[in-house]
Write a protein that holds these residues in place. Structure first.
Motif, short mmCIF file in Angstrom:
data_model
loop_
_atom_site.label_atom_id
_atom_site.label_comp_id
_atom_site.label_asym_id
_atom_site.label_seq_id
_atom_site.Cartn_x
_atom_site.Cartn_y
_atom_site.Cartn_z
N VAL A 31 0.83 -1.20 0.00
CA VAL A 31 0.00 0.00 0.00
C VAL A 31 0.87 1.26 0.00
O VAL A 31 0.53 2.26 -0.64
N GLU A 32 2.02 1.22 0.67
CA GLU A 32 2.90 2.39 0.68
C GLU A 32 3.46 2.64 -0.71
O GLU A 32 3.50 3.79 -1.18
N THR A 33 3.89 1.59 -1.39
CA THR A 33 4.41 1.73 -2.75
C THR A 33 3.35 2.33 -3.66
O THR A 33 3.62 3.21 -4.48
N VAL A 38 1.40 8.30 -6.57
CA VAL A 38 0.47 9.41 -6.83
C VAL A 38 1.22 10.73 -6.75
O VAL A 38 1.80 11.07 -5.73
N GLU A 39 1.24 11.47 -7.86
CA GLU A 39 1.91 12.77 -7.89
C GLU A 39 1.10 13.85 -7.20
O GLU A 39 1.63 14.72 -6.53
N GLY A 43 -6.67 16.97 -4.11
CA GLY A 43 -7.48 17.42 -2.98
C GLY A 43 -8.34 16.33 -2.36
O GLY A 43 -9.10 16.58 -1.44
N VAL A 44 -8.20 15.09 -2.85
CA VAL A 44 -8.99 13.98 -2.31
C VAL A 44 -8.23 13.30 -1.18
O VAL A 44 -7.06 12.99 -1.31
N THR A 45 -8.90 13.10 -0.07
CA THR A 45 -8.30 12.44 1.08
C THR A 45 -9.22 11.32 1.54
O THR A 45 -10.43 11.49 1.62
N SER A 46 -8.63 10.18 1.84
CA SER A 46 -9.40 9.06 2.37
C SER A 46 -9.43 9.15 3.88
O SER A 46 -8.40 9.32 4.52
#
Length: 64
Positions: A31-33, A38-39, A43-46
């Motif tokens: 998941v970290e990789t 993502v550059e 503005g989207v945050t989970s």
């Protein structure tokens, strides 16, 4: 921005969902990789908090 909550359980469930249901990663550590690819998040945050942030509800909440 980072946030710290008392329960990390739902975040682990989100990673498991990405792995088992969406097939986006092979193992949880990937998941970290994936996140580093993502550059710009646009503005989207989970914010995985569907457990209600583990807050107390009902009778126990009133008694507390």
């Amino acid at each position: 921005m980072y946030a710290l909550e008392g329960s990390i359980a739902i975040t682990g469930a989100l990673v498991q969902w990405l792995r088992d249901n969406l097939g986006m990663i092979e193992k949880s550590a990937d998941v970290e990789t994936l996140a580093r690819t993502v550059e710009d998040n646009g503005g989207v945050t989970s914010c995985p908090h569907s457990l209600g942030c583990m807050r107390r509800t009902g009778r126990k909440a009133r008694a507390a």
